[in-house]
Design a protein around this motif. Structure first.
Motif, mmCIF file in Angstrom:
data_model
loop_
_atom_site.group_PDB
_atom_site.id
_atom_site.type_symbol
_atom_site.label_atom_id
_atom_site.label_comp_id
_atom_site.label_asym_id
_atom_site.label_seq_id
_atom_site.Cartn_x
_atom_site.Cartn_y
_atom_site.Cartn_z
ATOM 1 N N LYS A 109 0.835 -1.211 0.000
ATOM 2 C CA LYS A 109 0.000 0.000 0.000
ATOM 3 C C LYS A 109 0.871 1.264 0.000
ATOM 4 C CE LYS A 109 -3.772 -2.306 2.421
ATOM 5 N NZ LYS A 109 -4.925 -2.187 1.577
ATOM 6 N N LEU A 110 1.954 1.233 0.763
ATOM 7 C CA LEU A 110 2.891 2.371 0.752
ATOM 8 C C LEU A 110 3.501 2.556 -0.635
ATOM 9 C CD1 LEU A 110 4.897 2.001 4.090
ATOM 10 C CD2 LEU A 110 3.223 3.759 3.510
ATOM 11 N N LYS A 111 3.875 1.453 -1.262
ATOM 12 C CA LYS A 111 4.437 1.489 -2.609
ATOM 13 C C LYS A 111 3.464 2.128 -3.578
ATOM 14 C CE LYS A 111 3.385 -1.547 -5.202
ATOM 15 N NZ LYS A 111 2.365 -1.695 -6.273
ATOM 16 N N THR A 112 2.206 1.716 -3.518
ATOM 17 C CA THR A 112 1.192 2.259 -4.406
ATOM 18 C C THR A 112 1.002 3.758 -4.174
ATOM 19 O OG1 THR A 112 0.060 0.134 -4.540
ATOM 20 C CG2 THR A 112 -1.232 2.083 -5.105
ATOM 21 N N ALA A 113 0.939 4.170 -2.913
ATOM 22 C CA ALA A 113 0.768 5.600 -2.594
ATOM 23 C C ALA A 113 1.940 6.424 -3.139
ATOM 24 C CB ALA A 113 0.633 5.789 -1.085
ATOM 25 N N ALA A 114 3.170 5.911 -2.967
ATOM 26 C CA ALA A 114 4.354 6.628 -3.465
ATOM 27 C C ALA A 114 4.328 6.716 -4.989
ATOM 28 C CB ALA A 114 5.626 5.933 -2.985
ATOM 29 N N GLN A 115 3.937 5.636 -5.643
ATOM 30 C CA GLN A 115 3.843 5.654 -7.110
ATOM 31 C C GLN A 115 2.809 6.661 -7.582
ATOM 32 O OE1 GLN A 115 2.933 1.698 -8.452
ATOM 33 N NE2 GLN A 115 4.976 0.917 -8.009
ATOM 34 N N MET A 116 1.642 6.638 -6.971
ATOM 35 C CA MET A 116 0.565 7.540 -7.397
ATOM 36 C C MET A 116 0.957 9.004 -7.190
ATOM 37 S SD MET A 116 -1.661 5.554 -8.667
ATOM 38 C CE MET A 116 -2.498 3.998 -8.581
ATOM 39 N N LEU A 117 1.595 9.299 -6.057
ATOM 40 C CA LEU A 117 2.052 10.669 -5.792
ATOM 41 C C LEU A 117 3.102 11.083 -6.811
ATOM 42 C CD1 LEU A 117 2.208 13.239 -4.055
ATOM 43 C CD2 LEU A 117 3.934 12.059 -2.663
ATOM 44 N N LEU A 122 10.903 -2.300 -4.863
ATOM 45 C CA LEU A 122 11.849 -3.406 -4.679
ATOM 46 C C LEU A 122 11.667 -4.068 -3.317
ATOM 47 C CD1 LEU A 122 14.985 -1.766 -6.302
ATOM 48 C CD2 LEU A 122 13.618 -3.657 -7.232
ATOM 49 N N TRP A 123 11.474 -3.263 -2.293
ATOM 50 C CA TRP A 123 11.283 -3.776 -0.937
ATOM 51 C C TRP A 123 10.041 -4.671 -0.880
ATOM 52 C CZ3 TRP A 123 10.692 -0.035 3.844
ATOM 53 C CH2 TRP A 123 10.666 -0.777 5.022
ATOM 54 N N SER A 124 8.943 -4.182 -1.471
ATOM 55 C CA SER A 124 7.713 -4.974 -1.427
ATOM 56 C C SER A 124 7.858 -6.253 -2.245
ATOM 57 C CB SER A 124 6.514 -4.148 -1.912
ATOM 58 O OG SER A 124 6.622 -3.852 -3.283
ATOM 59 N N MET A 125 8.612 -6.197 -3.350
ATOM 60 C CA MET A 125 8.821 -7.408 -4.148
ATOM 61 C C MET A 125 9.585 -8.451 -3.334
ATOM 62 S SD MET A 125 10.412 -7.980 -7.945
ATOM 63 C CE MET A 125 12.126 -7.700 -7.526
ATOM 64 N N VAL A 126 10.630 -8.017 -2.659
ATOM 65 C CA VAL A 126 11.395 -8.935 -1.809
ATOM 66 C C VAL A 126 10.488 -9.510 -0.721
ATOM 67 C CG1 VAL A 126 13.265 -9.063 -0.102
ATOM 68 C CG2 VAL A 126 13.640 -7.895 -2.288
ATOM 69 N N TYR A 127 9.657 -8.665 -0.124
ATOM 70 C CA TYR A 127 8.736 -9.114 0.929
ATOM 71 C C TYR A 127 7.813 -10.219 0.397
ATOM 72 C CZ TYR A 127 4.771 -9.186 4.104
ATOM 73 O OH TYR A 127 3.768 -9.598 4.938
ATOM 74 N N TYR A 128 7.171 -9.963 -0.765
ATOM 75 C CA TYR A 128 6.243 -10.954 -1.311
ATOM 76 C C TYR A 128 6.962 -12.235 -1.721
ATOM 77 C CZ TYR A 128 2.620 -7.369 -1.320
ATOM 78 O OH TYR A 128 1.725 -6.418 -0.939
ATOM 79 N N LEU A 129 8.163 -12.099 -2.270
ATOM 80 C CA LEU A 129 8.928 -13.293 -2.633
ATOM 81 C C LEU A 129 9.301 -14.105 -1.393
ATOM 82 C CD1 LEU A 129 11.202 -11.862 -5.465
ATOM 83 C CD2 LEU A 129 9.273 -13.453 -5.725
ATOM 84 N N GLN A 130 9.621 -13.421 -0.295
ATOM 85 C CA GLN A 130 9.927 -14.120 0.959
ATOM 86 C C GLN A 130 8.688 -14.837 1.493
ATOM 87 O OE1 GLN A 130 11.522 -10.923 3.351
ATOM 88 N NE2 GLN A 130 13.633 -11.534 2.925
ATOM 89 N N MET A 131 7.532 -14.196 1.412
ATOM 90 C CA MET A 131 6.292 -14.836 1.867
ATOM 91 C C MET A 131 6.011 -16.089 1.044
ATOM 92 S SD MET A 131 5.193 -13.147 4.446
ATOM 93 C CE MET A 131 6.922 -12.927 4.830
ATOM 94 N N ALA A 132 6.217 -15.980 -0.267
ATOM 95 C CA ALA A 132 5.995 -17.148 -1.127
ATOM 96 C C ALA A 132 7.024 -18.236 -0.840
ATOM 97 C CB ALA A 132 6.052 -16.730 -2.594
#
Length: 193
Positions: A131-139, A172-182
């Motif tokens: 969600k933070l990633k999306t907010a930063a992208q949209m801004l 990148l941070w969120s991608m690493v997070y999701y890859l770790q969860m998977a």
């Protein structure tokens, strides 16, 4: 296919994509550059607002659906990708930033699809970092589309590019997070490739 207010807002977001892009290709005889920037940024900001609003209304009105859960992220990825490609073409952001963001979106979408096929879709459900990633992208995208002076001494392009760096880091941070969860789901399981 269900139809309700949240899904209507998502379809509106999809419809705003070509309108937002087309504004920037209008000739000066129809709309001057500064006006194109203001209108384009406004359309994008409206679309970004519907991203938050449709999810809020779906939960508030009890109108969540599998189709809405599918369409919402597709609309998000389409509008972000279209805007990033436009910004690169306009020379307002770097191509490598757009490639990282779009590449991450494709990677995580594919990962979610794969995990869903394994019955583990919730292991890569949207997290706060996403969600933070999306907010930063949209801004960042809104500021770069606007590309004007916000206040004396405060330039939208400068602030937008700073926000884009933040968005890339969060991407990148969120991608690493999701890859770790998977990866936690893959540990100890035989994976068919």
């Amino acid at each position: 296919m269900p139809f309700n207010l949240p899904i209507l807002l998502t379809w509106i977001r999809v419809a705003l994509i070509p309108i937002c892009v087309a504004v920037f290709f209008l000739p000066d005889s129809i709309l001057l550059l500064h006006s194109r920037n203001v209108v384009g940024a406004g359309i994008f900001a409206l679309a970004a607002a519907t991203d938050w609003l449709d999810g809020f209304l779906a939960r508030k009105l009890g109108q969540t659906s599998a189709f809405g859960a599918f369409l919402d992220p597709v609309a998000d990825k389409l509008i972000v990708a279209a805007a990033l490609i436009l910004l690169v073409q306009l020379g307002r952001t770097e191509g490598w930033m757009a490639m990282i963001i779009i590449g991450r979106e494709i990677t995580i979408s594919a990962l979610r699809e794969w995990m869903a096929g394994m019955g583990n879709r919730n292991s890569v459900a949207v997290a706060y970092i996403g969600k933070l990633k999306t907010a930063a992208q949209m801004l960042a995208i809104t500021l770069l589309l606007y590309d004007g002076t916000l206040l004396p001494g405060l330039d939208a392009r400068c602030l937008g590019n700073f926000s884009m760096y933040v968005a890339v880091i969060l991407t990148l941070w969120s991608m690493v997070y999701y890859l770790q969860m998977a990866a936690k789901q893959f540990a100890g399981k035989k994976i068919d490739v």
